[in-house]
Design an enzyme around this catalytic site. Structure first.
Site, PDB file in Angstrom:
ATOM      1  N   GLY A   1       0.782  -1.227   0.000  1.00 24.73           N
ATOM      2  CA  GLY A   1       0.000   0.000   0.000  1.00 24.73           C
ATOM      3  C   GLY A   1       0.815   1.279   0.000  1.00 24.73           C
ATOM      4  O   GLY A   1       1.865   1.387  -0.647  1.00 24.73           O
TER       5      GLY A   1
ATOM      6  N   SER B   1      -6.497  10.830   8.067  1.00 24.80           N
ATOM      7  CA  SER B   1      -7.603  10.514   7.160  1.00 24.80           C
ATOM      8  C   SER B   1      -8.757  11.459   7.450  1.00 24.80           C
ATOM      9  O   SER B   1      -8.992  11.827   8.613  1.00 24.80           O
ATOM     10  CB  SER B   1      -8.064   9.072   7.354  1.00 24.80           C
TER      11      SER B   1
ATOM     12  N   TYR C   1     -12.152   2.975  12.873  1.00 32.64           N
ATOM     13  CA  TYR C   1     -11.099   3.561  12.048  1.00 32.64           C
ATOM     14  C   TYR C   1     -11.080   5.084  12.191  1.00 32.64           C
ATOM     15  O   TYR C   1     -10.024   5.700  12.378  1.00 32.64           O
ATOM     16  CB  TYR C   1     -11.309   3.168  10.583  1.00 32.64           C
TER      17      TYR C   1
END
Length: 240
Positions: free
Chosen positions: A26, A138, A163
């Site tokens: 990733g 994020s 998350y």
């Protein structure tokens, strides 16, 4: 059709060492490749040593730091093997689970992978830092709030809530770390990579995360696959 960003050239990194977490796939792997192309020496963390060695071999001047962010004893042992100055530390490792689980230390797994493990590593190698710390965030942090009475999310757990909370914790950590390191010459940067198809999305088997809902009035994303009391149709008003 997938869009792929072209390789972004970095300034010359010869003589500099980058410690990159999550570098076996990733975003971490792409970061390691870019830094290696620019001439940097790479220290990459990996819980799978064989896989880490394969990536290191492809990078060139690279070494594997074996550690598992879900096991704080492993983080301590791995950090103890970092015996050289670090110019750039990129905290890129992260994960997502499809159901709630706990680590060997008794922490909720997403919180451990995304916050507690990287936090521990950064503090354990702090005396070897001499340039920059990057913490990958994020925009999912905008959809949640931290409940200090339930940081382990024992109530109301769902993947994106876990998350998002972990990323909000990362943001707060980065801001405080930057304040504490301000006079040391080490800078701290928060990085939001945007939407990228990585193993986090693959956890759901379709290459994408659960879709978020949006408020009908303000357009803000809400918790995925779950109604929001504050953003239902009238007469209940949106918080905005």
């Amino acid at each position: 059709m997938r869009n792929r960003l072209p390789d972004l050239p970095l300034p010359d990194q010869h003589g500099r060492t980058w410690l990159i977490t999550g570098a076996t796939n990733g975003l971490g792997r792409e970061t390691a490749r870019a830094a290696a192309r620019a001439g940097a020496r790479i220290l990459l963390t990996s819980r799978d040593k064989d896989r880490g060695q394969q990536v290191a071999a492809a990078l060139g001047d690279a070494r594997v730091i074996a550690l598992d962010f879900t096991d704080l004893a492993s983080v301590r042992a791995g950090s103890a093997t970092v015996d050289e100055p670090i110019d750039v530390l990129v905290n890129c490792a992260g994960g997502l689970t499809t159901s709630r689980s706990e680590t060997v230390d008794g922490h909720e797994s997403v919180l451990a992978m995304n916050v507690l493990g990287p936090f521990a590593l950064t503090n354990l190698v702090a005396d070897r830092l001499r340039g920059r710390v990057v913490i990958v965030g994020s925009n999912s942090h905008r959809q949640v709030h931290l409940d200090l009475e339930d940081l382990q999310l024992r109530r109301g757990w769902n993947p994106m809530k876990a998350y998002g909370r972990s990323k909000l914790a990362d943001m707060l950590w980065a801001l405080e770390l930057g304040r504490r390191l301000e006079m040391t010459g080490v800078s701290v940067m928060l990085a939001h990579p945007g939407w990228a198809l990585t193993n986090i999305q693959n956890r759901f088997g379709r290459g994408r995360m659960p879709r978020s809902r949006r408020c009908r009035r303000c357009g803000r994303s809400r918790r995925p696959m779950a109604p929001s009391r504050s953003c239902t149709p009238p007469p209940v008003r949106c918080r905005r």
